[in-house]
Structure formats: structure tokens, C-alpha cells
Design a protein around this motif. Sequence first.
Motif, mmCIF file in Angstrom:
data_model
loop_
_atom_site.group_PDB
_atom_site.id
_atom_site.type_symbol
_atom_site.label_atom_id
_atom_site.label_comp_id
_atom_site.label_asym_id
_atom_site.label_seq_id
_atom_site.Cartn_x
_atom_site.Cartn_y
_atom_site.Cartn_z
ATOM 1 N N PRO A 18 0.833 -1.201 0.000
ATOM 2 C CA PRO A 18 0.000 0.000 0.000
ATOM 3 C C PRO A 18 0.869 1.253 0.000
ATOM 4 C CG PRO A 18 0.201 -0.832 2.220
ATOM 5 C CD PRO A 18 0.959 -1.795 1.333
ATOM 6 N N GLY A 19 0.195 2.391 -0.079
ATOM 7 C CA GLY A 19 0.904 3.658 0.061
ATOM 8 C C GLY A 19 1.225 4.352 -1.234
ATOM 9 N N LYS A 20 0.576 3.956 -2.309
ATOM 10 C CA LYS A 20 0.889 4.477 -3.644
ATOM 11 C C LYS A 20 0.968 5.994 -3.735
ATOM 12 C CE LYS A 20 -2.103 4.093 -7.198
ATOM 13 N NZ LYS A 20 -2.901 3.412 -8.228
ATOM 14 N N ALA A 28 -0.698 2.200 4.888
ATOM 15 C CA ALA A 28 0.088 3.028 3.978
ATOM 16 C C ALA A 28 1.063 3.896 4.785
ATOM 17 C CB ALA A 28 -0.823 3.895 3.130
ATOM 18 N N SER A 35 -5.175 -1.969 3.282
ATOM 19 C CA SER A 35 -4.413 -0.922 3.975
ATOM 20 C C SER A 35 -5.201 -0.249 5.087
ATOM 21 C CB SER A 35 -3.886 0.102 2.984
ATOM 22 O OG SER A 35 -4.936 0.802 2.396
ATOM 23 N N ASN A 45 -4.286 5.987 4.848
ATOM 24 C CA ASN A 45 -4.635 4.654 5.345
ATOM 25 C C ASN A 45 -3.547 4.161 6.302
ATOM 26 O OD1 ASN A 45 -7.156 3.913 4.207
ATOM 27 N ND2 ASN A 45 -6.158 3.812 2.196
HETATM 28 O O1 MOO Z 1 -2.102 2.049 -1.417
HETATM 29 MO MO1 MOO Z 1 -3.415 2.638 -0.489
HETATM 30 O O2 MOO Z 1 -2.272 2.522 0.678
HETATM 31 O O3 MOO Z 1 -3.914 0.942 -0.616
HETATM 32 O O4 MOO Z 1 -4.685 2.318 0.565
#
Ligand code: MOO
Length: 417
Positions: A282-284, A306, A371, A303
Motif C-alpha cells: 500500500p501507500g501508492k 500506507a 491498507s 490509510n
Molecule cells: O495504497 Mo493505499 O495505501 O492501498 O490504501
Amino acid sequence: MSHELLAPEAALRLILAECTALPAENCALDDALGRVLAEAVIAPEALPPFDNSAMDGYALAGGSEPLPAGSEWLIEGEQAAGDGASRARHGAWEIMTGARVPDGLDRVIAVEQTERLDAPPRVRLKAAVAAGDNLRRAGSDVAQGVAVLAAGILLAPNHLMLLAALGVARVRVATRPRLAVLCTGRELVDAAGAALAPGQIRNSNGPHLAAALPRAGAELVHRETVGDEVEAFLAAFARARDAGARVVISTGAVSMGRYDFVPEALQQLGATAIFHKLAIRPGKPLLFARLPDGTLFFGLPGNPIAVAVGLRFFVEPALRTMLGLPHEVPWRVSLTADYAKKPRLRFHLKARVAMDAQGGLSAQVLEGQESYRIRSLTEANAWAVIPLEANTLAAGSLVEVYGPSHLHSPDFGGSHA
Ligand code: MOO
Ligand SMILES: Nc1nc2c(c(=O)[nH]1)N[C@H]1C(S)=C(S)[C@@H](COP(=O)(O)OP(=O)(O)OC[C@H]3O[C@@H](n4cnc5c(N)ncnc54)[C@H](O)[C@@H]3O)O[C@H]1N2
């Protein structure tokens, strides 16, 4: 819209290019636990500082041949730990463990290998004793003037034991990077006991970062929760910098939503956006920027997982560079089960590393990777990283595994099995 997201390795290079090792500072030994040594420590004293006895017994002198069993020696004196220098003539000295060996003596026999006789007081040896027996020589552990601890060591209780033994009162350590945390979102409630109004949630990213950052070697100088307005964020940002932060971390408001205002706020600050959005999950939507005064900014997506991934894989490597630590080397551990994912994103998975009876390690990818799921994070003791291009991995494949923080390895205890 382009689908070419920046690769995480390239992003990390961009981050590290903005980071330099912070200057060293003095630190009293009592405050040095967990600090990173910035300069090698040279032993100011020898350890042990004088020849001393390893046993309660009798100190004697002799030539190169052992003194034979059955020989008897007049008792000339007594030497306990803490007694100062004394000079032996030719007899035996009753001596205690740790006591300074009287000058002129060169061996010690343990009391249980002797028999004490009277009139005159003397000792009979029940075993032979050779030169050097049961002696702890001055400097045999550490010679004065040698380098004992190298720069870059994270000071643990064992190191403090050695430094205390050597009489080192202060050490040069890397200055801790000063960080601030700004949590954004008008849905956030900080007071743990407060009732939640409809639509509100509790701020969990703030307490997480406030706990994790000091453990990662940083000093948290400011923490604040703000709503979704640029003005409030800018005011909080100014307070963070006034508190001495050279790195500001925000959570939330970096994605595509109407209230994702962080990029705009950064523009108003005159920041240079170094990247925004990475090929990770996560964390895009992670954002990294530099302000005109050199302050670094990490905009972590809101999130909770993330945030954890942004901290672990992007903020912590920056902290390592600022602390003068080398790049981290992950473990390589085999997967317990097949794993499949989409290509084109690097995945950071909550994982549980276990050790079998033969000492072999395995990594289990936990259920509940989304996430927003915090509970599964508490069952994880590690992160498994699946490279960008991978899509299916068979059970037994080796994957890179990272501990819960860059300073902590996976803990195998407290299994949830
Ligand atoms: O990449 Mo986000 O962090 O899925 O929720
Ligand atoms: N249309 C799109 N929507 C989203 C995308 C996208 O690409 N297109 N990306 C998703 C991904 S991935 C992430 S990650 C999130 C990141 O969004 P933001 O950084 O803008 O974060 P928020 O929207 O403010 O919050 C996301 C989520 O996290 C909760 N949150 C925020 N702060 C806290 C906190 N301090 N403690 C606990 N929980 C927090 C917040 O309530 C939201 O549920 O965007 C996706 N959307």
C-alpha cells in the motif's frame, strides 16, 4: 493519465540524495542507550586495569616450572578486592577474586586446591600451579589506546557495559533527526475517551508515528492534528518548523479526493515536489518534497498501513542516512505458501516469520492485507516485500523480509499460532 509510476528503488534514491549525515554531538553514557555512535571509541584505560585474581585462593611466585603439589608456602599477607598495591617477598598471599595481585607474584591457586596449616601459618598445595594460572592480566580484555567500538554502532546495554568498564563518561553520537508529524483529516478524533460523532474516526496514525519514530532513532519535536484546510495545515507546518523539525511527515490528503489538499499546500510553501505516487502497495500516493529552507517533507497516504509502509520503507531509510548508518540488508526467507499478486507494483505484506525446530525460517503472508486493516499488523512481526515485476511465487520461494523497524529484527516470541 500515464500508468508509469515511479519505481520504489528510484524513489528511495531520490530520497537518499536529499539526506546527509547529521553532525555528531556529545552524549553522557547514561543517555546513550539507543544512540548511534558517530566516532570510534578509543579505550582511555586498560581493562582489566591491573593484574588480578580469577579465584579466591593463594597467589604465589615461581619460575617457568609449575610449583609442585605437596609444596608448602608461608602465608605472608592477605589481598582483597579493593586493596591497593602491595609487594610480596617470597611467600604466599591469601587473595580474593578480583583483588590486585601483589607485585612479584605470578600465579594463583584456588582455595579448594589447598590446605591451610598453622604454626606458622602456611598453605600446602594439593595441585601443581603454573605461571599465569588464574591470573587476569592487565589489558588482556582491552589494551589502552585501541579502538573498541566502531562508528555506526547502535549503542545497546552490552556496549554501555564496556564503556562504563573503561571509564568513558561521554560518547560522540549522531544527532537525532528532528521530526514533526501532522495528521490531516476533519474526521479525526484525538481524545481516546471521546464519543465519535457519525463519520468520525479515531486518529491511529498519530499515536503510531509518535511511538515508532523515537524507536527508529528520531526525535519527535512537534505533533498536531489538523482538518482539511490549507490554511490550518500551513499554520501547523510553521509551528513544526518553529519547533526545530527538519523533516515533516503528514498523513492523509495526498490522493485524488476533493479534500486532498497537501500538494496545493506544498505549492504555497514554495516546495519542490520530488515525487508523488509510487509503484507500491500500500501507500501508492506517497509524496516527497523539499522546502526552500531544506526541510524535507513526506506526505504519507492516510490509510494506516500506507503510513506504516511509508515510514518503514521510505522515512526510515532517510533516518538511517541522517544517523550515519549503512543501508539495511533484508533477510531472505522462504514463503510458507504460494503467493500471487498483480505485477507493476511492489507489495509490502504483513508477514509472520517463524523458526522451526531445525532453526529454519519461513515467512507466512498474513490474511487481511488491505491498507485499512490494523489488526493483522499486530499479528505480523515482519514485512515481506514482493518485487514489482513478480506475479506468482511458489511456496518455498525466497522473499526479502524486513523487521518491524530498521532497528528491530522480527521477534519470534508471542506466537499467535
Ligand atoms: O495504497 Mo493505499 O495505501 O492501498 O490504501
Ligand atoms: N480515486 C482514487 N481514490 C483513492 C486512490 C486513488 O488512486 N484514486 N488511492 C487510494 C489509496 S491507495 C490510498 S492509500 C488513499 C490515500 O488517501 P489520502 O492520503 O488522501 O488519505 P485520506 O483520504 O485522508 O485518508 C485515507 C483513509 O485513511 C483514514 N485516515 C486518515 N488519517 C488517519 C489517521 N490519522 N488515523 C486513522 N485513519 C486515518 C481516512 O479516514 C481514510 O479512510 O486513497 C485511496 N483513494
